[in-house]
Motif scaffolding. Structure first.
Motif, PDB file in Angstrom:
ATOM      1  N   SER A 128     -22.931 -24.063  10.986  1.00  0.00           N
ATOM      2  CA  SER A 128     -22.040 -24.655  10.003  1.00  0.00           C
ATOM      3  C   SER A 128     -20.581 -24.282  10.221  1.00  0.00           C
ATOM      4  O   SER A 128     -19.721 -24.758   9.519  1.00  0.00           O
ATOM      5  CB  SER A 128     -22.452 -24.212   8.607  1.00  0.00           C
ATOM      6  OG  SER A 128     -22.089 -22.864   8.446  1.00  0.00           O
ATOM      7  N   ASN A 151     -17.276 -24.771  11.584  1.00  0.00           N
ATOM      8  CA  ASN A 151     -16.528 -25.778  12.343  1.00  0.00           C
ATOM      9  C   ASN A 151     -15.721 -25.143  13.448  1.00  0.00           C
ATOM     10  O   ASN A 151     -15.614 -25.658  14.564  1.00  0.00           O
ATOM     11  CB  ASN A 151     -15.571 -26.530  11.411  1.00  0.00           C
ATOM     12  CG  ASN A 151     -16.315 -27.480  10.522  1.00  0.00           C
ATOM     13  OD1 ASN A 151     -17.510 -27.653  10.662  1.00  0.00           O
ATOM     14  ND2 ASN A 151     -15.600 -28.108   9.608  1.00  0.00           N
ATOM     15  N   LYS A 206     -23.110 -32.377  16.136  1.00  0.00           N
ATOM     16  CA  LYS A 206     -23.082 -31.630  14.881  1.00  0.00           C
ATOM     17  C   LYS A 206     -21.796 -31.888  14.109  1.00  0.00           C
ATOM     18  O   LYS A 206     -21.797 -32.062  12.894  1.00  0.00           O
ATOM     19  CB  LYS A 206     -23.193 -30.113  15.148  1.00  0.00           C
ATOM     20  CG  LYS A 206     -24.453 -29.690  15.802  1.00  0.00           C
ATOM     21  CD  LYS A 206     -25.567 -29.530  14.785  1.00  0.00           C
ATOM     22  CE  LYS A 206     -26.851 -29.241  15.531  1.00  0.00           C
ATOM     23  NZ  LYS A 206     -28.041 -29.522  14.851  1.00  0.00           N
ATOM     24  N   LYS A 209     -21.117 -33.614  10.403  1.00  0.00           N
ATOM     25  CA  LYS A 209     -20.448 -32.859   9.338  1.00  0.00           C
ATOM     26  C   LYS A 209     -19.262 -33.622   8.783  1.00  0.00           C
ATOM     27  O   LYS A 209     -19.068 -33.701   7.580  1.00  0.00           O
ATOM     28  CB  LYS A 209     -19.970 -31.519   9.869  1.00  0.00           C
ATOM     29  CG  LYS A 209     -21.060 -30.510   9.980  1.00  0.00           C
ATOM     30  CD  LYS A 209     -20.502 -29.139  10.174  1.00  0.00           C
ATOM     31  CE  LYS A 209     -20.158 -28.533   8.832  1.00  0.00           C
ATOM     32  NZ  LYS A 209     -19.481 -27.282   8.959  1.00  0.00           N
TER      33      LYS A 209
END
Lengths: 245, 311
Positions: free
Chosen positions: B228, B230, B267, B271
């Motif tokens: 998670s 970034n 990913k 997000k």
């Protein structure tokens, strides 16, 4: 087991059992607060001892978590600690001045105070109990005891044929003093100074000396443990593992 | 803030609530100056008897609140009361030093701290005060020297290692900063932030070896943060891109770089898609259409950048 048809005066309950119990409890409380007042503040621990602890801890961390570092970094740190001038090497080779607990003044002071505050009241009250409450039976232990206990439990009562279960007030005092631990824990919280059983344990003189001599041993143990730790890159396969998620 | 009644007027709160809020602030270390001051003053004025021995903790709290608010003379009055009660306390001397600093009397503060440290070389709190004073006044060299000697003793204090790392970074001493982050990783290897920053520093230093190390640590940071972070993901993309273009890198590594970039891009896109702000006509007025347009176009740009990362 033949039940002895001895009935005790119920007055004993009020005038012996209860007072001894109350007095024991109160003195325990006093002892606890006295110890708090007299005790030395938490000793800072000299700079040296802090340094020692932290160095040992760092070495342990290196052993445990060093695998997350690059190989080079690990080796540098390892060499720094156990090399010729390494902190661990110096630590383990120094015959630390064996601090004899007898000579260390503050430690001795603390110990003496502890012993005094524990032993003195016991002796005093014990003496008073045996003076004031002697010559009669106080209570009966609910389980049968061997004859050997008679000598301990029945001070002042010279009846050889009497069941060992009958105890004198003195022994009631001792039972109370040692057994109050549960009550003290409820009232005073854990780690209270009124606990006689713990006081007995704390009188071991070797305990204090052991702590200080252990330094050198601790260094040696850490040195050896670090020596045999070989670096293995923990992050080698992290990419593969990552791609799988 | 849980535990506080909806109104924060001290006159609306019961004594128990007042005390509870103040305690909460102390335990969590929050320096909510305005609120602490309001509550604390009310408590001291009206309930000083009820507070009992806790009043000294509250006074200390008030002292800090006053310093934060800039009302140093009021702070002094609290300090005087505490000092009267605890004349020989080191904690009090620390507060005196802080007041000197707040008043701008830096020389006095420095003298006081040095004196206390001479008496008690192992006093961590005093060392930290002196170090932070040096740092604030730009005396970086002294700050670093003290910090290093402090760390010689207290080797496992992660706060100080972080401080030192930051100072080194501000002085462009990247190798030394990397060392500090390594120490932090040793202390708590499961904290993904340390891995992340370590990877960033290694990347900044440059060179194929460092890039490879950086890549490993970005992966670890991403993993530990549950994919998670970034920053870790973007960092991974940058590192892999750089590695792909380098000469000294093995083919195997280059292949894994391809894969990683693809994976990270996936990913990230997911997000950012999720976090696109939807605004309907009757939606909340918080996000004015102009703002969301900006956000949307920003996100489109990011996605475009990611798309442009050629495979």
């Amino acid at each position: 087991m033949i039940r002895d048809a001895i009935t005790l005066d119920p007055q004993i309950r009020y005038w012996v059992i209860a007072p001894i119990l109350i007095i024991t409890f109160l003195f325990g409380l006093i002892r606890h607060y006295l110890m708090i007042i007299l005790k030395n503040g938490p000793s800072q621990g000299s700079l040296e001892s802090v340094k020692t602890m932290q160095t040992l801890r760092r070495s342990a961390l290196l052993r445990e978590n060093g695998h997350f570092l690059p190989a080079n970094s690990f080796e540098i740190r390892k060499r720094h600690l156990i090399g010729e001038q390494g902190a661990l090497t110096i630590g383990k080779d120094t015959e630390g001045a064996v601090k004899n607990p007898m000579q260390d003044p503050s430690m001795m002071g603390d110990q003496l105070k502890g012993q005094m505050t524990n032993m003195l009241p016991m002796i005093v009250i014990g003496g008073w109990v045996s003076y004031a409450f002697s010559g009669f039976l106080a209570a009966r232990v609910p389980f049968p005891l061997t004859l050997r206990f008679k000598q301990l439990m029945q001070r002042g009562i010279e009846l050889s044929s009497l069941d060992a279960s009958w105890i004198s007030s003195m022994s009631w005092y001792f039972i109370g003093a040692f057994g109050m631990r549960g009550v003290y824990e409820l009232v005073l919280g854990e780690d209270n100074q009124a606990d006689q059983a713990r006081a007995m344990q704390q009188q071991m003189p070797g305990g204090v000396g052991g702590q200080i001599q252990d330094e050198q041993k601790a260094y040696k143990a850490e040195w050896e443990a670090l020596k045999i730790t070989n670096y293995k890159n923990a992050l080698e396969n992290v990419e593969k593992m990552l791609l799988q998620t | 803030m849980e535990g506080l009644s909806s109104s924060t007027e001290p006159s609306d709160m019961s004594f128990a609530e007042l005390r509870k809020s103040l305690r909460k602030f102390r335990e969590n270390g929050t320096r909510n100056a305005q609120l602490s001051y309001k509550l604390g003053k009310y408590a001291c004025d009206n309930f000083s008897g009820k507070l009992g021995n806790e009043v000294w903790d509250v006074y200390e709290q008030m002292f800090f609140a006053c310093i934060d608010l800039g009302i140093n003379d009021v702070a002094l009055s609290y300090l005087r009361q505490i000092k009267e009660q605890f004349p020989e306390s080191k904690r009090v001397y620390r507060l005196i030093g802080i007041l000197h600093e707040a008043d701008g009397e830096l020389a006095e503060a420095e003298e006081l701290y040095k004196e206390m440290l001479q008496e008690n070389p192992g006093d961590a709190a005093m060392s930290k005060r002196l170090i932070s004073m040096y740092k604030c006044n730009g005396k970086t060299v002294e700050a670093v020297k003290m910090l290093v000697s402090y760390l010689e003793t207290y080797k496992c204090d992660h706060e100080s290692w972080l401080e030192l790392a930051e100072i080194y970074l501000s002085e462009y001493e990247y190798e030394k900063a990397a060392f500090c982050y390594e120490e932090l990783i040793l202390i708590s290897p499961s904290n993904y932030l340390y891995h992340q920053r370590y990877a960033e520093v290694r990347f900044t230093i440059g060179g194929a070896d460092n890039f490879l190390i950086s890549k490993m640590h970005y992966c670890q940071a991403a993993r530990l943060s549950g994919n998670s972070s970034n920053r870790a993901l973007l960092g991974l993309v940058t590192v892999c891109e750089t590695l792909k273009g380098l000469k000294g890198v093995t083919a195997e590594d280059k292949v894994s770089c391809f894969k990683l970039v693809q994976w990270a891009k996936e990913k990230l896109t997911v997000k950012y898609e999720k976090s696109k702000v939807e605004v309907s006509d009757t939606g909340p007025k918080k996000n004015s259409p102009k703002l969301t347009d900006h956000i949307d176009s920003g996100l489109e740009t990011v996605c475009a950048i990611l798309d442009s990362v050629k495979l």
